[in-house]
Write a protein that holds these residues in place. Sequence first.
Motif, PDB file in Angstrom:
ATOM      1  N   GLU A 212       5.095  -6.549  -0.344  1.00  7.08           N
ATOM      2  CA  GLU A 212       5.401  -5.307   0.381  1.00  7.08           C
ATOM      3  C   GLU A 212       6.198  -4.336  -0.470  1.00  7.08           C
ATOM      4  O   GLU A 212       5.896  -3.133  -0.515  1.00  7.08           O
ATOM      5  N   SER A 215       4.153  -3.167  -3.766  1.00  6.74           N
ATOM      6  CA  SER A 215       2.791  -2.665  -3.577  1.00  6.74           C
ATOM      7  C   SER A 215       1.816  -3.371  -4.520  1.00  6.74           C
ATOM      8  O   SER A 215       0.982  -2.750  -5.187  1.00  6.74           O
ATOM      9  N   THR A 237      -1.781  -2.164  -5.579  1.00  8.69           N
ATOM     10  CA  THR A 237      -2.598  -1.756  -4.431  1.00  8.69           C
ATOM     11  C   THR A 237      -2.705  -0.240  -4.286  1.00  8.69           C
ATOM     12  O   THR A 237      -3.545   0.240  -3.526  1.00  8.69           O
ATOM     13  N   ILE A 238      -1.867   0.517  -4.972  1.00  6.43           N
ATOM     14  CA  ILE A 238      -1.875   1.977  -4.858  1.00  6.43           C
ATOM     15  C   ILE A 238      -2.034   2.587  -6.251  1.00  6.43           C
ATOM     16  O   ILE A 238      -1.836   1.914  -7.267  1.00  6.43           O
ATOM     17  N   ASN A 246       5.909   3.524  -0.431  1.00  9.96           N
ATOM     18  CA  ASN A 246       4.792   2.751   0.096  1.00  9.96           C
ATOM     19  C   ASN A 246       5.251   1.321   0.348  1.00  9.96           C
ATOM     20  O   ASN A 246       6.040   0.756  -0.419  1.00  9.96           O
ATOM     21  N   SER A 248       3.123  -2.144   1.153  1.00  9.09           N
ATOM     22  CA  SER A 248       1.865  -2.825   1.462  1.00  9.09           C
ATOM     23  C   SER A 248       2.092  -3.811   2.599  1.00  9.09           C
ATOM     24  O   SER A 248       3.171  -4.399   2.724  1.00  9.09           O
ATOM     25  N   SER A 263      -3.723  -3.233   3.383  1.00 10.39           N
ATOM     26  CA  SER A 263      -3.297  -1.947   3.941  1.00 10.39           C
ATOM     27  C   SER A 263      -2.009  -1.477   3.271  1.00 10.39           C
ATOM     28  O   SER A 263      -1.161  -2.288   2.887  1.00 10.39           O
ATOM     29  N   ASN A 264      -1.882  -0.157   3.150  1.00  9.56           N
ATOM     30  CA  ASN A 264      -0.742   0.475   2.489  1.00  9.56           C
ATOM     31  C   ASN A 264      -0.078   1.480   3.421  1.00  9.56           C
ATOM     32  O   ASN A 264      -0.699   2.482   3.797  1.00  9.56           O
ATOM     33  N   HIS A 267       1.127   5.340   1.476  1.00 11.85           N
ATOM     34  CA  HIS A 267      -0.107   5.861   0.901  1.00 11.85           C
ATOM     35  C   HIS A 267      -1.171   6.003   1.982  1.00 11.85           C
ATOM     36  O   HIS A 267      -2.128   6.767   1.837  1.00 11.85           O
ATOM     37  N   THR A 271      -6.941  -0.651   0.478  1.00 10.46           N
ATOM     38  CA  THR A 271      -7.469  -0.901  -0.854  1.00 10.46           C
ATOM     39  C   THR A 271      -8.434  -2.072  -0.789  1.00 10.46           C
ATOM     40  O   THR A 271      -8.138  -3.106  -0.177  1.00 10.46           O
ATOM     41  N   ARG A 286     -10.205   2.783  -2.687  1.00  9.69           N
ATOM     42  CA  ARG A 286      -9.051   3.081  -1.837  1.00  9.69           C
ATOM     43  C   ARG A 286      -9.514   4.143  -0.849  1.00  9.69           C
ATOM     44  O   ARG A 286     -10.028   5.180  -1.257  1.00  9.69           O
TER      45      ARG A 286
END
Length: 347
Positions: A212, A215, A237-238, A246, A248, A263-264, A267, A271, A286
């Motif tokens: 988290e 990310s 992830t971003i 962000n 995650s 999920s993010n 952002h 992804t 994404r």
Amino acid sequence: MTEDFYIGTYTKRISRGIYRVSLDTKTPKLMDCEWLASAGSPTYIAKAAAKRLYVINKKETDGQTQGGLIIYDVSEDKPRAIQQVLEHGASPAYVAVDEARQLVYTANYHKGLVDVYAIADDGTLTETDEIHDDDPVGPAPEQADGAHPHFTDLTPDNRLVVCDLGTDKVYIYDVSAAGKLTAVSHVDLPAGYGPRHIVFDEKKSAAYLVGELSSNVATLAYDAAAGKLTVKQISHTIPDDWTAHNGSAAIRLSHDGRFVYVSNRGHNSITVFAADDEGKLTTVQRISTEGDFPRDFNLNSDESLLIVVNQNSDNATLYTRDADSGKLTMVQKDFMVPEGVCVVPVK
């Protein structure tokens, strides 16, 4: 064909508790967001085969907060509450059901606790064990006040895995028939990683772990004989140029093991990663969640569709999914779901 989903929510603003949403898979479209039952911020829901729901619950009485679970019998059209298990302090962050041993597990992020409960024949719970990690915490501000277990559920070989955002560790436990936990191993993630949720691919002896705070999503090898996880790869992830906040959140794995979805929040995207035969991930897409602060999401029964809920903007978004590429295409947005957090298939 219609499929139904339970939606867990926060109840900070407009939500009344647990909802049920119908999905027309032919059209496809989401329909009929129906209030189902009351609960205080039922952020996660675990479904039992005996037609019961084990639901996170929060209760305020005379200025005092109590947190725990509320259990609903859903064998008939109208849910019937059969028990509340509450203690002083914050409610858990996650709940899971162990069908083989008839146990329930909760991870309490704020208290730093993992609790185990035995399920009686009538569906009610009795606590059997509780653990707290005293390992050093990570460097991020969110980690400074101690252990923060965010997720606990079963490995493919029926051990218990615990993701601790505070200690940057993932723990593995053996579970006795009586619901007692025995530590087996742990794996260290990079400082500030913030482990949140994990999914396993039994065929590849692999797992995928969302961070988290970082990310990131990590590919881990899982040695079932030793009950041990080992980090193999870490992917972002971003986009690298994203500088705003962000976190995650949720992670899902397609049944064929070829695609991982994350999920993010911030952002505001999902992804899509392709996973090769060794579990190595490559980013393939994404896509916007068409709302603010997406938490959980889920696939329908044949994985042709994906539903995501956006907590802050009170909406759900529906996508079709290409089974060959793994990519998503948005087909419906702005479907009203109040403070959505959790998406669980009814069947």
